[in-house]
Motif scaffolding. Structure first.
Motif, mmCIF file in Angstrom:
data_model
loop_
_atom_site.group_PDB
_atom_site.id
_atom_site.type_symbol
_atom_site.label_atom_id
_atom_site.label_comp_id
_atom_site.label_asym_id
_atom_site.label_seq_id
_atom_site.Cartn_x
_atom_site.Cartn_y
_atom_site.Cartn_z
ATOM 1 N N UNK A 70 0.828 -1.206 0.000
ATOM 2 C CA UNK A 70 0.000 0.000 0.000
ATOM 3 C C UNK A 70 0.860 1.253 0.000
ATOM 4 N N UNK A 71 1.905 1.269 0.831
ATOM 5 C CA UNK A 71 2.809 2.423 0.866
ATOM 6 C C UNK A 71 3.434 2.655 -0.499
ATOM 7 N N UNK A 72 3.874 1.585 -1.144
ATOM 8 C CA UNK A 72 4.507 1.710 -2.464
ATOM 9 C C UNK A 72 3.537 2.266 -3.497
ATOM 10 N N UNK A 73 2.264 1.959 -3.334
ATOM 11 C CA UNK A 73 1.236 2.451 -4.256
ATOM 12 C C UNK A 73 0.694 3.827 -3.853
ATOM 13 N N UNK A 74 1.110 4.338 -2.714
ATOM 14 C CA UNK A 74 0.626 5.635 -2.237
ATOM 15 C C UNK A 74 -0.771 5.575 -1.655
ATOM 16 N N UNK A 75 -1.186 4.393 -1.185
ATOM 17 C CA UNK A 75 -2.518 4.213 -0.604
ATOM 18 C C UNK A 75 -2.401 4.316 0.919
ATOM 19 N N UNK A 76 -3.062 5.305 1.530
ATOM 20 C CA UNK A 76 -2.985 5.430 2.988
ATOM 21 C C UNK A 76 -3.760 4.310 3.671
ATOM 22 N N UNK A 77 -3.382 4.015 4.913
ATOM 23 C CA UNK A 77 -4.071 2.943 5.629
ATOM 24 C C UNK A 77 -4.105 3.222 7.118
#
Length: 116
Positions: A70-77
């Protein structure tokens, strides 16, 4: 439909409760994923606005690899956990925390903070 949120939790009842909460708040749920393989598939291939990850997926399996994708894709979590602030690790970076047990209001506030 609203923003797409990946739900990852190995406890079926918690995942179903979270799914209902998110639907009530107007979000579209991706998953839920109850194991690392499914979570990785969703995290890698689905259009996502954010994710809510259970830290511990049972039997010593952590959701850290999902967080890294997710971090690599820029998706916050958000990290949903009963471990409190001790749950954050360097690998998870600046993930928001959603303490278990949580209410619909807790989820709503955490997502507003995460998504702006």
């Amino acid at each position: 439909m609203g923003q797409r949120i990946l739900v990852v939790d190995d406890e079926m009842l918690v995942a179903m409760m979270l799914e209902d909460m998110l639907a009530d708040l107007g979000y579209e749920v991706v998953g839920p994923a109850s194991n690392l393989n499914d979570a990785m598939e969703y995290a890698s291939n689905e259009e996502l606005h954010c994710a809510i990850l259970d830290l511990n997926l049972g039997r010593g399996v952590l959701s850290t690899p999902v967080a890294e994708v997710l971090k690599a894709r820029g998706v916050p979590f958000l990290l949903a956990t009963g471990y409190g602030a001790n749950a954050q690790t360097d690998a998870l970076g600046h993930a928001g925390l959603l303490g278990k047990p949580f209410s619909t209001g807790d989820v709503e506030d955490a997502l507003k903070s995460l998504l702006g």
